[in-house]
Write an enzyme that holds these catalytic residues in place. Structure first.
Site, PDB file in Angstrom:
ATOM      1  N   HIS A  80      -9.172  -4.294   3.924  1.00  0.00           N
ATOM      2  CA  HIS A  80      -9.600  -2.918   4.031  1.00  0.00           C
ATOM      3  C   HIS A  80     -11.041  -2.722   4.966  1.00  0.00           C
ATOM      4  O   HIS A  80     -11.357  -1.809   5.575  1.00  0.00           O
ATOM      5  CB  HIS A  80      -9.986  -2.201   2.814  1.00  0.00           C
ATOM      6  CG  HIS A  80      -8.654  -2.157   1.860  1.00  0.00           C
ATOM      7  ND1 HIS A  80      -7.495  -1.417   2.191  1.00  0.00           N
ATOM      8  CD2 HIS A  80      -8.378  -2.548   0.828  1.00  0.00           C
ATOM      9  CE1 HIS A  80      -6.580  -1.569   1.373  1.00  0.00           C
ATOM     10  NE2 HIS A  80      -7.377  -2.257   0.254  1.00  0.00           N
ATOM     11  N   HIS A 108     -20.432  -4.369   3.958  1.00  0.00           N
ATOM     12  CA  HIS A 108     -19.238  -4.329   4.701  1.00  0.00           C
ATOM     13  C   HIS A 108     -19.389  -3.409   5.749  1.00  0.00           C
ATOM     14  O   HIS A 108     -20.310  -2.435   5.734  1.00  0.00           O
ATOM     15  CB  HIS A 108     -18.121  -3.997   3.706  1.00  0.00           C
ATOM     16  CG  HIS A 108     -18.192  -2.664   2.995  1.00  0.00           C
ATOM     17  ND1 HIS A 108     -18.824  -2.427   1.744  1.00  0.00           N
ATOM     18  CD2 HIS A 108     -18.071  -1.600   3.415  1.00  0.00           C
ATOM     19  CE1 HIS A 108     -18.907  -1.153   1.448  1.00  0.00           C
ATOM     20  NE2 HIS A 108     -18.306  -0.460   2.555  1.00  0.00           N
ATOM     21  N   HIS A 110     -17.541  -0.443   8.576  1.00  0.00           N
ATOM     22  CA  HIS A 110     -16.473   0.675   8.731  1.00  0.00           C
ATOM     23  C   HIS A 110     -16.512   1.000  10.314  1.00  0.00           C
ATOM     24  O   HIS A 110     -17.646   0.976  10.756  1.00  0.00           O
ATOM     25  CB  HIS A 110     -16.720   1.976   8.104  1.00  0.00           C
ATOM     26  CG  HIS A 110     -16.606   1.911   6.448  1.00  0.00           C
ATOM     27  ND1 HIS A 110     -15.495   2.069   5.788  1.00  0.00           N
ATOM     28  CD2 HIS A 110     -17.641   1.701   5.692  1.00  0.00           C
ATOM     29  CE1 HIS A 110     -15.687   1.845   4.477  1.00  0.00           C
ATOM     30  NE2 HIS A 110     -16.922   1.621   4.479  1.00  0.00           N
ATOM     31  N   HIS A 127     -22.385  -0.589   5.500  1.00  0.00           N
ATOM     32  CA  HIS A 127     -23.008  -0.244   3.932  1.00  0.00           C
ATOM     33  C   HIS A 127     -23.453  -1.386   3.075  1.00  0.00           C
ATOM     34  O   HIS A 127     -22.789  -2.491   3.021  1.00  0.00           O
ATOM     35  CB  HIS A 127     -21.681   0.311   3.339  1.00  0.00           C
ATOM     36  CG  HIS A 127     -21.144   1.560   3.813  1.00  0.00           C
ATOM     37  ND1 HIS A 127     -19.929   2.110   3.623  1.00  0.00           N
ATOM     38  CD2 HIS A 127     -21.850   2.466   4.504  1.00  0.00           C
ATOM     39  CE1 HIS A 127     -19.818   3.341   4.358  1.00  0.00           C
ATOM     40  NE2 HIS A 127     -20.990   3.594   4.474  1.00  0.00           N
ATOM     41  N   THR A 211     -16.171   5.444  -1.030  1.00  0.00           N
ATOM     42  CA  THR A 211     -15.240   6.216  -0.014  1.00  0.00           C
ATOM     43  C   THR A 211     -13.816   5.619   0.243  1.00  0.00           C
ATOM     44  O   THR A 211     -12.931   5.743   0.979  1.00  0.00           O
ATOM     45  CB  THR A 211     -15.974   6.022   1.371  1.00  0.00           C
ATOM     46  OG1 THR A 211     -16.021   4.641   1.877  1.00  0.00           O
ATOM     47  CG2 THR A 211     -17.187   6.647   1.645  1.00  0.00           C
TER      48      THR A 211
HETATM   49 ZN   LIG Z   1     -18.336   1.659   2.779  1.00  0.00          ZN
END
Ligand SMILES: [Zn+2]
Ligand SMILES: *[C@@H]1O[C@H](CO)[C@@H](O)[C@H](O)[C@H]1NC(C)=O
Ligand SMILES: *[C@@H]1O[C@H](CO)[C@@H](O)[C@H](O)[C@H]1NC(C)=O
Length: 296
Positions: A80, A108, A110, A127, A211
């Site tokens: 992910h 991590h 996005h 994040h 999220t």
């Molecule tokens: Zn995140």
């Protein structure tokens, strides 16, 4: 240069997909089909930040403790995102409106960004996930109000490479096609401070959620207003990360309804309220004075 970013260990385990991991950013398991709070919640993240509607306030400075140390990193492609865990000294977040000290759990990425600013979506969002030290771990903390605090750094497109994320990108290439327990240890140490913009005293703050499923509404969000940059070539390394079902070309959740929530714009030393109050005191004093003079 190449030697500088050598990855000296790669541990490849069997990829392990659990039932709770059965979600994605597209298709039958996409965001519209995520379970529970993700659908029914009222304080979900990410959101669009309409800067005109933010409440200007001085909430206090965030304190980044040991962010300037150099840490060994372990990187994982969890299917992910690309996630980095730092070893072996605790890194803390404090200050601002935080009710406690928070421990850095992982960082991590996005791509593109999850939070939008005036409907503008940046290329990348990092994040820093912290949990309240009064709980034994991040999953326990995520079950409690204000259990989690996330600091987000936005990256905008630039023609120049960002040298500070080079080592993370080199490691990302090595785990790109190995989803699950695959991890790599990076020889080059990571200094978290270098993944924050120079100005880390100006931020947007709001109450929101994770999220990703289960979307627990226990997150204090700090979106730094100053941005870092990333080149297209660098971004393409993230965009070609593999999952168990094709390439992870993007991993942002759509923006959620803000609803009744206030979004604060922390400005260091902001004092509109103070000026207002002292004006009021002046007016009262003048009235009092004029009365005293009148009665003499
Ligand atoms: Zn995140
Ligand atoms: C795999 O991805 C396709 C779209 O690329 C999607 O339609 C499908 O639902 C996905 N399958 C699973 C199990 O997530
Ligand atoms: C978190 O802590 C709780 C209680 O101390 C424990 O039961 C649980 O297994 C821990 N979870 C993880 C992921 O370490």
């Amino acid at each position: 240069m190449k030697n500088l970013y050598v990855i000296f260990t790669i541990i490849i385990g069997l990829s392990e997909i659990t039932a709770s991991d059965d979600w994605s950013y597209l298709g039958d398991n996409g965001p519209e089909h995520w379970p529970d709070l993700c659908i029914s919640g009222k304080k979900q993240s990410p959101i669009n930040i309409a800067t005109e509607d933010t409440v200007k306030i001085d909430l206090g400075k965030l304190k980044f403790i040991r962010y300037d140390f150099a840490f060994q990193g372990k990187i994982t492609n969890n299917g992910h995102s690309i996630q980095v865990q730092l070893c072996c000294v605790p890194i803390h977040l404090g200050g601002a409106n935080l009710p406690s000290t928070y421990i850095l759990e992982q960082i991590h990425f996005h791509w593109p960004a999850e939070h939008t600013i005036d409907n503008n979506r940046d290329a990348l969002e990092l994040h820093f996930v912290h949990y309240n030290e009064q709980y034994s771990n991040a999953s326990m903390a995520s079950q409690h109000e204000n259990g989690i605090a996330v600091v987000a750094t936005l990256f905008e497109m630039n023609s120049e490479d960002n040298l500070e994320i080079m080592s993370i990108l080199k490691a990302t290439e090595l785990v790109s096609n190995a989803v699950g327990k695959t991890t790599a240890l990076m020889e080059t140490k990571i200094i978290p401070y270098l993944l924050l913009p120079k100005d880390h005293t100006t931020y947007y703050y709001y109450d929101g959620s994770l999220t990703t499923p289960g979307c627990q509404e226990t997150v204090m969000w700090y979106i730094l207003t100053e941005k870092l940059s990333i080149s297209e070539q660098q971004l393409n390394i993230f965009k070609s990360v593999g999952t168990n079902n094709g390439t992870l070309s993007f991993n942002h959740r759509p923006t959620q309804i803000v609803g009744e929530r206030a979004i604060y714009h922390h400005l260091d030393g902001y004092s509109a309220a103070t000026i207002h109050l002292s004006n009021l005191v002046n007016v009262c004093f003048s009235l009092l004075l004029s009365k005293l003079l009148y009665f003499k």
